[in-house]
Design an enzyme around this catalytic site. Structure first.
Site, PDB file in Angstrom:
ATOM      1  CB  VAL A  61      -0.420  -5.286  30.576  1.00 46.79           C
ATOM      2  CG1 VAL A  61      -0.491  -5.494  32.076  1.00 46.79           C
ATOM      3  CG2 VAL A  61       0.582  -4.202  30.212  1.00 46.79           C
ATOM      4  CG  ASN A  87       1.258   1.261  38.776  1.00 53.37           C
ATOM      5  OD1 ASN A  87       1.529   2.455  38.915  1.00 53.37           O
ATOM      6  ND2 ASN A  87       2.200   0.313  38.789  1.00 53.37           N
ATOM      7  CB  SER A 140       0.873  11.133  33.370  1.00 55.11           C
ATOM      8  OG  SER A 140       1.954  12.034  33.355  1.00 55.11           O
ATOM      9  CE1 TYR A 153       4.142   7.674  29.986  1.00 55.77           C
ATOM     10  CE2 TYR A 153       4.297  10.027  30.418  1.00 55.77           C
ATOM     11  CZ  TYR A 153       4.054   8.737  30.859  1.00 55.77           C
ATOM     12  OH  TYR A 153       3.708   8.510  32.180  1.00 55.77           O
ATOM     13  CE  LYS A 157       0.771   6.985  31.657  1.00 56.50           C
ATOM     14  NZ  LYS A 157       0.239   5.925  32.533  1.00 56.50           N
ATOM     15  CD  GLU A 189      13.040  -0.104  38.905  1.00 52.98           C
ATOM     16  OE1 GLU A 189      12.704  -0.742  37.891  1.00 52.98           O
ATOM     17  OE2 GLU A 189      13.300  -0.653  39.994  1.00 52.98           O
TER      18      GLU A 189
HETATM   19  P1  NDP Z   1       8.367   2.019  37.220  1.00 52.15           P
HETATM   20  O1  NDP Z   1       9.189   1.859  35.986  1.00 52.15           O
HETATM   21  O2  NDP Z   1       9.080   2.158  38.516  1.00 52.15           O
HETATM   22  O3  NDP Z   1       7.309   0.813  37.327  1.00 52.15           O
HETATM   23  C1  NDP Z   1       6.552   0.434  36.205  1.00 52.15           C
HETATM   24  C2  NDP Z   1       5.844  -0.879  36.479  1.00 52.15           C
HETATM   25  O4  NDP Z   1       5.073  -1.218  35.307  1.00 52.15           O
HETATM   26  C3  NDP Z   1       6.789  -2.023  36.739  1.00 52.15           C
HETATM   27  O5  NDP Z   1       6.308  -2.812  37.796  1.00 52.15           O
HETATM   28  C4  NDP Z   1       6.760  -2.830  35.446  1.00 52.15           C
HETATM   29  O6  NDP Z   1       6.932  -4.209  35.733  1.00 52.15           O
HETATM   30  C5  NDP Z   1       5.333  -2.577  34.960  1.00 52.15           C
HETATM   31  N1  NDP Z   1       5.209  -2.798  33.519  1.00 52.15           N
HETATM   32  C6  NDP Z   1       5.763  -2.068  32.523  1.00 52.15           C
HETATM   33  N2  NDP Z   1       5.493  -2.637  31.335  1.00 52.15           N
HETATM   34  C7  NDP Z   1       4.737  -3.761  31.590  1.00 52.15           C
HETATM   35  C8  NDP Z   1       4.158  -4.770  30.788  1.00 52.15           C
HETATM   36  N3  NDP Z   1       4.282  -4.764  29.450  1.00 52.15           N
HETATM   37  N4  NDP Z   1       3.463  -5.765  31.383  1.00 52.15           N
HETATM   38  C9  NDP Z   1       3.333  -5.780  32.724  1.00 52.15           C
HETATM   39  N5  NDP Z   1       3.840  -4.853  33.549  1.00 52.15           N
HETATM   40  C10 NDP Z   1       4.561  -3.862  32.983  1.00 52.15           C
HETATM   41  O7  NDP Z   1       7.442   3.300  36.945  1.00 52.15           O
HETATM   42  P2  NDP Z   1       6.366   4.084  37.864  1.00 52.15           P
HETATM   43  O8  NDP Z   1       6.088   3.346  39.097  1.00 52.15           O
HETATM   44  O9  NDP Z   1       6.808   5.484  37.943  1.00 52.15           O
HETATM   45  O10 NDP Z   1       5.100   4.058  36.878  1.00 52.15           O
HETATM   46  C11 NDP Z   1       3.855   3.492  37.221  1.00 52.15           C
HETATM   47  C12 NDP Z   1       2.764   4.220  36.444  1.00 52.15           C
HETATM   48  O11 NDP Z   1       2.725   5.590  36.832  1.00 52.15           O
HETATM   49  C13 NDP Z   1       2.950   4.224  34.923  1.00 52.15           C
HETATM   50  O12 NDP Z   1       1.699   4.037  34.308  1.00 52.15           O
HETATM   51  C14 NDP Z   1       3.483   5.628  34.643  1.00 52.15           C
HETATM   52  O13 NDP Z   1       3.197   6.060  33.331  1.00 52.15           O
HETATM   53  C15 NDP Z   1       2.723   6.418  35.680  1.00 52.15           C
HETATM   54  N6  NDP Z   1       3.302   7.711  36.017  1.00 52.15           N
HETATM   55  C16 NDP Z   1       4.599   7.806  36.459  1.00 52.15           C
HETATM   56  C17 NDP Z   1       5.142   9.045  36.738  1.00 52.15           C
HETATM   57  C18 NDP Z   1       6.557   9.229  37.131  1.00 52.15           C
HETATM   58  O14 NDP Z   1       7.070  10.385  37.052  1.00 52.15           O
HETATM   59  N7  NDP Z   1       7.262   8.188  37.593  1.00 52.15           N
HETATM   60  C19 NDP Z   1       4.320  10.263  36.659  1.00 52.15           C
HETATM   61  C20 NDP Z   1       2.984  10.055  36.156  1.00 52.15           C
HETATM   62  C21 NDP Z   1       2.500   8.815  35.885  1.00 52.15           C
HETATM   63  P3  NDP Z   1       7.785  -5.258  34.868  1.00 52.15           P
HETATM   64  O15 NDP Z   1       8.885  -4.499  34.198  1.00 52.15           O
HETATM   65  O16 NDP Z   1       8.257  -6.269  35.883  1.00 52.15           O
HETATM   66  O17 NDP Z   1       6.813  -5.848  33.922  1.00 52.15           O
HETATM   67  C1  8X3 Z   2       5.375  11.053  33.907  1.00 50.79           C
HETATM   68  C2  8X3 Z   2       5.460  12.508  34.201  1.00 50.79           C
HETATM   69  O1  8X3 Z   2       5.988  14.789  33.190  1.00 50.79           O
HETATM   70  O2  8X3 Z   2       7.607  12.981  32.864  1.00 50.79           O
HETATM   71  O3  8X3 Z   2       4.108  10.686  33.469  1.00 50.79           O
HETATM   72  O4  8X3 Z   2       5.566  12.989  31.648  1.00 50.79           O
HETATM   73  S1  8X3 Z   2       6.167  13.337  32.908  1.00 50.79           S
END
Ligand code: NDP
Ligand code: 8X3
Length: 254
Positions: A61, A87, A140, A153, A157, A189
């Protein structure tokens, strides 16, 4: 004809869980991510399990030309996107501002802000053309508050929070809904990526309490996506019961 959802970052965590729930509810899916092996495996699994059409698109992206090639290259039948789940995102590092890594800052800003913008800029005209659509942005709790060492970060957000409000205004005349989903700690992850593969340190983040799961957030995303046409949830903050905000936790499970 099935509705179509495009989910970025579907190779893991919240994106992958969302792909399953939309598939289970008979959406055709465009799933994206950089890890081709995982994306292909997920596509095959979804097609076999739910008898839907799935288009896996491998792109980063952060790279505008890759995003353009993928979205502008969509066949006519894939262009009528009903739901865009923005996402893909990550955190990198957890250091005070005076010690922050330039590379970490670039990757977070380029992914969480610019990547989300690139995808939205290319998909929203398709939604306008079809006079329908719903954009669901993953913000977030870090986009509502700022915590120690979360600096950049949190800033990315906060930008998603602001962009969600802006999109809602600009897309209002076009009948397009915009929702921001703002989770607290979800065990995916995410922390492994933040700590550059240090699984022990990542595990520690979720010690002593029950974090949210990717499934919890996917269920929430599907819920907001399935409301009637005249109802939109603008902004939704969802936390583990054991997390009051980014500072106060009840870690008494240990
Ligand atoms: P994961 O690390 O499990 O998944 C992240 C996903 O984003 C992967 O599929 C990865 O795919 C993709 N991604 C990352 N960088 C790129 C890139 N440059 N291009 C394309 N795809 C990309 O994390 P989460 O599922 O937890 O996170 C998903 C979203 O939720 C994020 O925006 C995160 O900030 C947000 N979030 C997460 C929280 C948490 O505590 N886990 C809390 C609040 C928000 P690939 O590496 O194959 O490209
Ligand atoms: C991910 C949640 O609290 O680790 O967005 O920033 S926190």
């Amino acid at each position: 004809m099935n509705k179509i959802a495009l989910i970025t970052g579907a190779t893991a965590g919240i994106g992958e869980a969302s792909a399953h729930i939309f598939a289970k509810n008979n959406f055709d899916l465009i799933i994206t991510g950089r890890r081709e092996d995982r994306l292909t495996q997920l596509a095959d699994n979804l097609k076999a399990t739910y008898s839907i059409n799935v288009l896996p698109l491998v792109f980063d992206v952060r790279k505008l030309y890759e995003v353009q090639k993928a979205i502008e290259g969509l066949d006519e039948n894939w262009q009528a996107i009903d739901i865009l789940v923005n996402n893909a995102g990550l955190s990198a590092g957890l250091e005070p501002i005076q010690e922050g890594s330039f590379a970490d800052w670039d990757v977070m800003i380029d992914t969480n802000i610019k990547g989300l913008l690139y995808v939205t800029r290319l998909v929203s005209p398709l939604m306008i053309k079809h006079k329908k659509g719903h954009i669901i942005n993953l913000g977030s709790i870090a986009g509502k508050e700022t915590y120690a060492n979360g600096n950049v970060y949190c800033a990315t957000k906060h930008a998603v929070d602001s962009l969600s409000k802006a999109m809602r205004i600009d897309l209002l005349p076009h009948n397009i809904k915009v929702t921001a989903i703002n989770p607290g700690a979800v065990e995916t992850e995410f922390s492994i990526v933040r700590f550059k593969g240090d699984e022990e340190r990542a595990k520690n983040v979720y010690k002593g309490f029950d974090p949210l799961t990717a499934q919890d957030i996917a269920d929430t995303i599907y819920y907001v996506a399935s409301l009637p046409p005249h109802v939109n949830i603008n902004d939704l903050t969802i936390m583990p019961t054991a997390q009051a905000n980014t500072v106060y936790w009840n870690k008494s499970n240990s």
